[in-house]
Design a protein around this motif. Structure first.
Motif, PDB file in Angstrom:
ATOM      1  N   ASP A  69       0.832  -1.208   0.000  1.00  0.00           N
ATOM      2  CA  ASP A  69       0.000   0.000   0.000  1.00  0.00           C
ATOM      3  C   ASP A  69       0.868   1.260   0.000  1.00  0.00           C
ATOM      4  OD1 ASP A  69      -2.277  -1.499  -0.018  1.00  0.00           O
ATOM      5  OD2 ASP A  69      -2.678  -1.327   2.132  1.00  0.00           O
ATOM      6  N   THR A  70       1.956   1.205   0.743  1.00  0.00           N
ATOM      7  CA  THR A  70       2.869   2.349   0.776  1.00  0.00           C
ATOM      8  C   THR A  70       3.526   2.531  -0.579  1.00  0.00           C
ATOM      9  OG1 THR A  70       3.315   1.980   3.123  1.00  0.00           O
ATOM     10  CG2 THR A  70       4.910   3.291   1.899  1.00  0.00           C
ATOM     11  N   LEU A  71       3.876   1.417  -1.190  1.00  0.00           N
ATOM     12  CA  LEU A  71       4.554   1.461  -2.480  1.00  0.00           C
ATOM     13  C   LEU A  71       3.668   2.050  -3.575  1.00  0.00           C
ATOM     14  CD1 LEU A  71       7.249   0.529  -3.835  1.00  0.00           C
ATOM     15  CD2 LEU A  71       6.090  -1.613  -4.372  1.00  0.00           C
ATOM     16  N   LEU A  72       2.355   1.789  -3.505  1.00  0.00           N
ATOM     17  CA  LEU A  72       1.445   2.179  -4.581  1.00  0.00           C
ATOM     18  C   LEU A  72       0.761   3.529  -4.352  1.00  0.00           C
ATOM     19  CD1 LEU A  72      -0.325  -1.253  -5.290  1.00  0.00           C
ATOM     20  CD2 LEU A  72       1.607  -0.239  -6.503  1.00  0.00           C
ATOM     21  N   ARG A  73       0.917   4.123  -3.182  1.00  0.00           N
ATOM     22  CA  ARG A  73       0.100   5.294  -2.882  1.00  0.00           C
ATOM     23  C   ARG A  73       0.453   6.513  -3.728  1.00  0.00           C
ATOM     24  NH1 ARG A  73       2.343   7.018   3.140  1.00  0.00           N
ATOM     25  NH2 ARG A  73       4.491   7.496   2.519  1.00  0.00           N
ATOM     26  N   HIS A  74       1.671   6.557  -4.270  1.00  0.00           N
ATOM     27  CA  HIS A  74       2.073   7.684  -5.110  1.00  0.00           C
ATOM     28  C   HIS A  74       1.897   7.413  -6.608  1.00  0.00           C
ATOM     29  CE1 HIS A  74       3.636   9.731  -1.637  1.00  0.00           C
ATOM     30  NE2 HIS A  74       4.451   8.736  -1.353  1.00  0.00           N
ATOM     31  N   GLY A  75       1.363   6.242  -6.939  1.00  0.00           N
ATOM     32  CA  GLY A  75       1.219   5.866  -8.337  1.00  0.00           C
ATOM     33  C   GLY A  75       2.238   4.808  -8.726  1.00  0.00           C
ATOM     34  N   LYS A  95      -9.282  -9.088 -15.204  1.00  0.00           N
ATOM     35  CA  LYS A  95     -10.076  -8.491 -14.125  1.00  0.00           C
ATOM     36  C   LYS A  95      -9.180  -8.051 -12.972  1.00  0.00           C
ATOM     37  CE  LYS A  95     -14.343 -11.035 -15.168  1.00  0.00           C
ATOM     38  NZ  LYS A  95     -15.289 -12.086 -14.685  1.00  0.00           N
ATOM     39  N   ALA A  96      -8.168  -8.851 -12.681  1.00  0.00           N
ATOM     40  CA  ALA A  96      -7.239  -8.485 -11.611  1.00  0.00           C
ATOM     41  C   ALA A  96      -6.418  -7.257 -11.993  1.00  0.00           C
ATOM     42  CB  ALA A  96      -6.317  -9.665 -11.302  1.00  0.00           C
ATOM     43  N   PHE A  97      -6.012  -7.183 -13.256  1.00  0.00           N
ATOM     44  CA  PHE A  97      -5.294  -5.996 -13.713  1.00  0.00           C
ATOM     45  C   PHE A  97      -6.183  -4.756 -13.640  1.00  0.00           C
ATOM     46  CE2 PHE A  97      -4.367  -3.181 -17.412  1.00  0.00           C
ATOM     47  CZ  PHE A  97      -3.222  -2.596 -16.891  1.00  0.00           C
ATOM     48  N   ASN A  98      -7.432  -4.904 -14.027  1.00  0.00           N
ATOM     49  CA  ASN A  98      -8.364  -3.777 -13.917  1.00  0.00           C
ATOM     50  C   ASN A  98      -8.492  -3.296 -12.476  1.00  0.00           C
ATOM     51  OD1 ASN A  98      -9.009  -3.488 -16.630  1.00  0.00           O
ATOM     52  ND2 ASN A  98     -10.784  -4.868 -16.531  1.00  0.00           N
ATOM     53  N   ALA A  99      -8.418  -4.241 -11.522  1.00  0.00           N
ATOM     54  CA  ALA A  99      -8.512  -3.848 -10.113  1.00  0.00           C
ATOM     55  C   ALA A  99      -7.320  -2.978  -9.716  1.00  0.00           C
ATOM     56  CB  ALA A  99      -8.576  -5.100  -9.230  1.00  0.00           C
ATOM     57  N   LEU A 100      -6.128  -3.354 -10.165  1.00  0.00           N
ATOM     58  CA  LEU A 100      -4.950  -2.524  -9.898  1.00  0.00           C
ATOM     59  C   LEU A 100      -5.078  -1.181 -10.607  1.00  0.00           C
ATOM     60  CD1 LEU A 100      -2.045  -2.164  -8.767  1.00  0.00           C
ATOM     61  CD2 LEU A 100      -1.236  -3.118 -10.950  1.00  0.00           C
ATOM     62  N   GLN A 101      -5.524  -1.212 -11.849  1.00  0.00           N
ATOM     63  CA  GLN A 101      -5.661   0.031 -12.605  1.00  0.00           C
ATOM     64  C   GLN A 101      -6.666   0.965 -11.935  1.00  0.00           C
ATOM     65  OE1 GLN A 101      -3.958   1.935 -14.546  1.00  0.00           O
ATOM     66  NE2 GLN A 101      -4.201   0.918 -16.537  1.00  0.00           N
ATOM     67  N   ARG A 102      -7.730   0.401 -11.422  1.00  0.00           N
ATOM     68  CA  ARG A 102      -8.735   1.225 -10.745  1.00  0.00           C
ATOM     69  C   ARG A 102      -8.140   1.894  -9.509  1.00  0.00           C
ATOM     70  NH1 ARG A 102     -12.076  -2.398 -10.788  1.00  0.00           N
ATOM     71  NH2 ARG A 102     -12.985  -1.832 -12.800  1.00  0.00           N
ATOM     72  N   GLU A 106      -8.270   5.836  -9.481  1.00  0.00           N
ATOM     73  CA  GLU A 106      -9.280   6.394  -8.580  1.00  0.00           C
ATOM     74  C   GLU A 106      -8.766   6.685  -7.180  1.00  0.00           C
ATOM     75  OE1 GLU A 106     -12.677   3.830  -8.646  1.00  0.00           O
ATOM     76  OE2 GLU A 106     -12.865   3.881 -10.844  1.00  0.00           O
ATOM     77  N   ASP A 107      -7.706   6.014  -6.748  1.00  0.00           N
ATOM     78  CA  ASP A 107      -7.296   6.143  -5.347  1.00  0.00           C
ATOM     79  C   ASP A 107      -5.980   6.886  -5.149  1.00  0.00           C
ATOM     80  OD1 ASP A 107      -9.535   4.658  -4.798  1.00  0.00           O
ATOM     81  OD2 ASP A 107      -8.462   2.770  -4.508  1.00  0.00           O
ATOM     82  N   THR A 108      -5.312   7.291  -6.237  1.00  0.00           N
ATOM     83  CA  THR A 108      -4.102   8.103  -6.078  1.00  0.00           C
ATOM     84  C   THR A 108      -4.438   9.558  -6.382  1.00  0.00           C
ATOM     85  OG1 THR A 108      -3.380   7.748  -8.379  1.00  0.00           O
ATOM     86  CG2 THR A 108      -2.594   6.180  -6.717  1.00  0.00           C
ATOM     87  N   ARG A 109      -3.630  10.450  -5.884  1.00  0.00           N
ATOM     88  CA  ARG A 109      -3.930  11.882  -5.964  1.00  0.00           C
ATOM     89  C   ARG A 109      -4.109  12.376  -7.389  1.00  0.00           C
ATOM     90  NH1 ARG A 109      -1.354  17.066  -6.000  1.00  0.00           N
ATOM     91  NH2 ARG A 109       0.633  16.138  -6.580  1.00  0.00           N
ATOM     92  N   LEU A 110      -3.251  11.915  -8.305  1.00  0.00           N
ATOM     93  CA  LEU A 110      -3.274  12.437  -9.672  1.00  0.00           C
ATOM     94  C   LEU A 110      -3.933  11.485 -10.668  1.00  0.00           C
ATOM     95  CD1 LEU A 110       0.325  13.955  -9.748  1.00  0.00           C
ATOM     96  CD2 LEU A 110      -1.840  15.193  -9.582  1.00  0.00           C
ATOM     97  N   GLY A 111      -4.193  10.249 -10.256  1.00  0.00           N
ATOM     98  CA  GLY A 111      -4.927   9.324 -11.111  1.00  0.00           C
ATOM     99  C   GLY A 111      -4.186   8.928 -12.376  1.00  0.00           C
ATOM    100  N   ILE A 112      -2.879   8.765 -12.286  1.00  0.00           N
ATOM    101  CA  ILE A 112      -2.085   8.375 -13.460  1.00  0.00           C
ATOM    102  C   ILE A 112      -2.191   6.865 -13.643  1.00  0.00           C
ATOM    103  CG2 ILE A 112       0.190   8.379 -14.522  1.00  0.00           C
ATOM    104  CD1 ILE A 112       0.916  10.722 -12.666  1.00  0.00           C
TER     105      ILE A 112
END
Length: 803
Positions: A69-75, A95-102, A106-112
């Protein structure tokens, strides 16, 4: 769903805005942590519920101790092989890749959004994808259109699973077949490698360039010391440019390849991942490359763990990104320390910004911001057209090296055929190392249900009653998870260097039964060769180098025993490199080299051996007479063979060689002009090829030139043009060749490509040895010419008349 384009969104989210402006807007909003996040990947076993698991390997991506979670929070810049990391149903994987993409959108500040890459050298390296033949097979077809279609098909399959970057093709020019990765190459000629690569890249990327091809391994990976994986490279600047850089230059300039991957080794002590002169000076500044430079797996951390040129992970990251790197793969082991390197003054934020700019530009250009998700209902991995294409490549790539008339097999229901050998009924023997079933042997996972073996195919064609089968021996008795050596290196003080020898079978107990089967038959077909596997889990492939060109294990003893029965013997060799037969080449009735022909290889070989199809493949590399004759390539310099030339040097079967079920005659050479000006000249000439046999077949016409007098020593001949032409019996086909003067270039002491005035010997033939037509061409002019950046790199061969 794609984000809607409304005025409420920031500039970078508006699709109609030019890419440059979108990048600048987004970059200005990013923190240093968000920037660094774009410069690395994460290697995960993805889950549809979002509970992803980190994958770590001692070599490829060690556990950094950073929570996911820490690793992914900045994109995140890239995710490594979302469907190719383990055996997962493609729909579930998407479907699992879409979950990561979402989570990224949707959950990072800039949505990259995150880019996904997969291996795709011989088809997508994921479960259920089409298993294409090896790149040696691609090159052995000498059919650029066909390989363009392969690239196109793989690209379509990649798009259907949301793959944005494919880690292919390999542009290493083979110079020593002992190298395990020979199977991944297009052969030993830089021009053939270059044009094959361009066809594959153009097909894979498509007109939209929305799937990025990755040229690897930049550069001269195949010239490693002793043909050993990761070993240093010792080449001069002229040879580096003329042999090893040329295919990359062609694919960058002609096919606009979207990505380049540096190699593991060092050149004259400078690791490729820190080589600013190559990555920035040559690739970007000199050639105008505008894509991404991505690290080979774990190559950044090797700068401090193996090469010893960096003191720690931060320094390794600084050195590689200063040299021009954009993305660390497969994970984040070193890039996470860029802030530390920045604080130490080892890298500037401007350098980081430049890399982030290139990453963001690529994401905008492929449309990732507008279309981040994948439709799991539109996956297309095994279309009938794709499987037919794999079959066609297998048909066109098998090379007939010897035939005393025993082939094609007679259509006689009383004829008994003994099918013998360890590769006759092994599906994995038909597959290259970067196919999904082989690659995941190291994980204990494999599936080859789509593969029909040669034994089954011959039984289907000839009938069960006509085929006698005896395996005779194994190459490897038990394919096991893991690798005896990983990643192909051993500890400096290691005393246990025999693990690979223990892998290869030495059991000869079944050879007598195989010989008896041959005695009970009218003809024996012995299937021998390789088993691909990473890091010495096989006999060929990445990290599976050899010190011999003798058949692995006891296969030669099996061949000897079958030949000794007196039954006419056909040897069919599959695998990733050519092997010798201990002098038995002159005693066998026929010899076929099929390389790794993919999932349809069994059917293709059955059709070729029985004459339902005709052989038309040509060797993309020489077959040296022994390991002691290595290195041997057709385009050597005169003195390369030594003085005097000894019988045990050279090649029994030369580059470009291959027999068919018919014969061809060459004649009628006419030169439009024997002279061409050095400034912008083009040589034009025509000649006739006639099928003087009884059945239709394809001929591969080859045009070679030799510089008779130059300011540096030049090769004895170099391929400059070729064409694959289908000709009916008694038909004459006239071909016209247009060859730009630019293609007669070589590199001078400044590192520039030049053309010198003077005479060149023109040689036209059916192989590099079998030359049928000769002429002299003269480049006219008063002075040497330095080529401009966009010089003419390819020749043109066309059929102008057939009668």
């Amino acid at each position: 769903m794609a984000l809607e384009d409304t005025s409420e969104y920031p500039l970078y989210r508006k699709a109609h805005i030019p890419t440059g402006a979108r990048v600048a807007d987004l970059l200005a909003r990013m923190t240093i942590d968000e920037k660094i996040a774009q410069l690395h990947a994460v290697w995960l076993k993805l889950a549809e519920d979002g509970h992803h698991q980190s994958r770590s390997e001692d070599f490829a991506q060690r556990d950094t101790g950073v929570p996911l979670d820490t690793l992914l929070r900045h994109g995140l810049g890239q995710v490594t092989r979302p469907l190719g990391t383990h055996s997962v149903d493609p729909k579930d994987g998407v479907k699992a890749f879409n979950a990561l993409q979402r989570q990224m959108v949707e959950d990072t500040r800039l949505g990259i959004p995150v880019m996904a890459h997969e291996e795709c050298l011989v088809g997508l390296m994921i479960k259920d994808a089409t298993l294409f033949p090896s790149p040696l097979n691609y090159a052995a077809t000498w059919n650029l259109d066909l390989i363009g279609r392969v690239g196109e098909t793989i690209g379509e399959q990649a798009r259907s699973i949301g793959c944005h970057q494919g880690l292919a093709p390999v542009l290493d020019v083979s110079r020593d077949p002992r190298w395990g990765r020979t199977e991944e190459t297009f052969g030993e000629d830089p021009y053939l490698v270059g044009v094959m690569a361009c066809s594959f890249v153009n097909g894979l990327q498509g007109e939209k360039r929305d799937v990025l091809a990755t040229l690897k391994h930049f550069v001269a990976h195949s010239a490693s010391e002793g043909a050993r994986n990761h070993a240093p490279v010792h080449v001069g600047p002229r040879e580096l440019n003329d042999t090893y850089l040329l295919p990359f230059e062609m694919a960058v300039k002609l096919a606009r390849a979207g990505s380049v991957m540096p190699a593991y080794h060092d050149i004259d002590g400078v690791p490729c991942h820190t080589n600013h002169e190559l990555l920035q000076g040559v690739l970007r500044d000199k050639w105008g490359f505008d894509g991404l430079i991505v690290a080979d797996y774990a190559a950044v951390n090797l700068l401090y763990t193996h090469h010893g040129v960096a003191r720690d992970a931060a320094a390794a990251a600084a050195q590689s990104f200063n040299a021009g790197l954009d993305v660390e793969l497969p994970g984040h082991e070193c890039a996470l320390h860029l802030k530390e390197a920045l604080a130490r003054g080892e890298i500037s934020e401007a350098t980081i910004d430049a890399a982030v700019t290139r990453v963001l530009r690529a994401k905008f250009d492929i449309g990732l911001f507008e279309h981040p998700y994948v439709d799991a209902e539109r996956i297309d991995l095994r279309s009938e057209a794709a499987i037919d294409l794999a079959h066609e490549v297998a048909l066109q790539s098998a090379v007939l090296l010897r035939n005393d008339g025993v082939l094609p097999l007679a259509a006689d229901d009383k004829q008994k055929v003994a099918v013998i050998g360890p590769t006759a009924d092994d599906p994995l023997a038909l597959l290259a190392g970067y196919s999904f079933p082989v690659h995941l042997i190291n994980s204990g996972e494999q599936s080859e249900s789509s593969v029909t073996t040669p034994l089954k195919a011959l039984r289907d064609v000839l009938g069960e009653a006509q085929v006698i089968y005896e395996k005779g021996c194994d190459i490897i008795e038990h394919r096991r998870a893991g690798a005896p050596v990983f990643p192909g290196d051993v500890a400096l003080d290691s005393r246990d260097l025999n693990s690979r020898d223990e892998l290869i079978s030495t059991d000869t107990s079944r050879i007598a039964s195989a010989a008896q089967a041959a005695r009970n038959a009218n003809i024996a077909i012995v299937f021998v060769g390789d088993l691909a596997g990473l890091f010495q889990s096989g006999t060929v492939g990445e990290g599976s180098d050899t010190d011999s060109l003798a058949l692995p294990g006891v296969q030669q003893a099996l061949v000897d025993a079958v030949i000794a029965t007196g039954t006419p013997t056909v040897v069919v060799m599959t695998g990733g490199r050519p092997y010798n037969l201990a002098g038995q080449e002159e005693r066998i009735a026929a010899l076929v080299m099929a390389f790794a022909p993919g999932e349809k290889g069994g059917e293709a070989l059955a059709g070729l051996l029985t004459g339902r199809a005709g052989f038309s493949g040509r060797l993309p590399l020489s077959v040296p007479t022994s390991a002691g004759a290595v290195p041997y390539v057709y385009n050597h310099r005169l003195k390369s063979a030594g003085t005097p030339v000894a019988w045990h040097f050279g090649s029994r079967y030369p580059f470009g060689f291959g027999l068919t079920y018919t014969r061809f005659a060459y004649g009628g050479l006419e030169l439009a002009s024997s002279e061409a000006p050095i400034a912008d000249g083009v040589f034009e000439f025509s000649f006739t090829v006639e099928n003087i046999g009884a059945r239709r077949s394809d001929e591969v016409v080859q045009v070679y030139l030799r510089d008779r007098l130059a300011s540096t020593s030049r090769p004895v001949k170099e391929l400059k043009a070729f064409a694959r032409v289908s000709i009916e019996p008694d038909e004459n086909v006239r071909l016209r060749v247009r060859l730009p003067v630019d293609m007669l270039n070589f590199t001078d002491a400044r590192g520039e490509r030049i053309v010198e005035p003077g005479e060149f010997e023109l040689m036209i033939g059916s192989s590099s040895r079998d030359i049928h037509l000769h002429a002299t061409l003269t480049v006219t002019g008063a002075a040497t010419r330095t080529l401009e950046r966009d010089w003419r790199m390819v020749s043109d061969v066309k059929v102008i008349d057939a009668r």
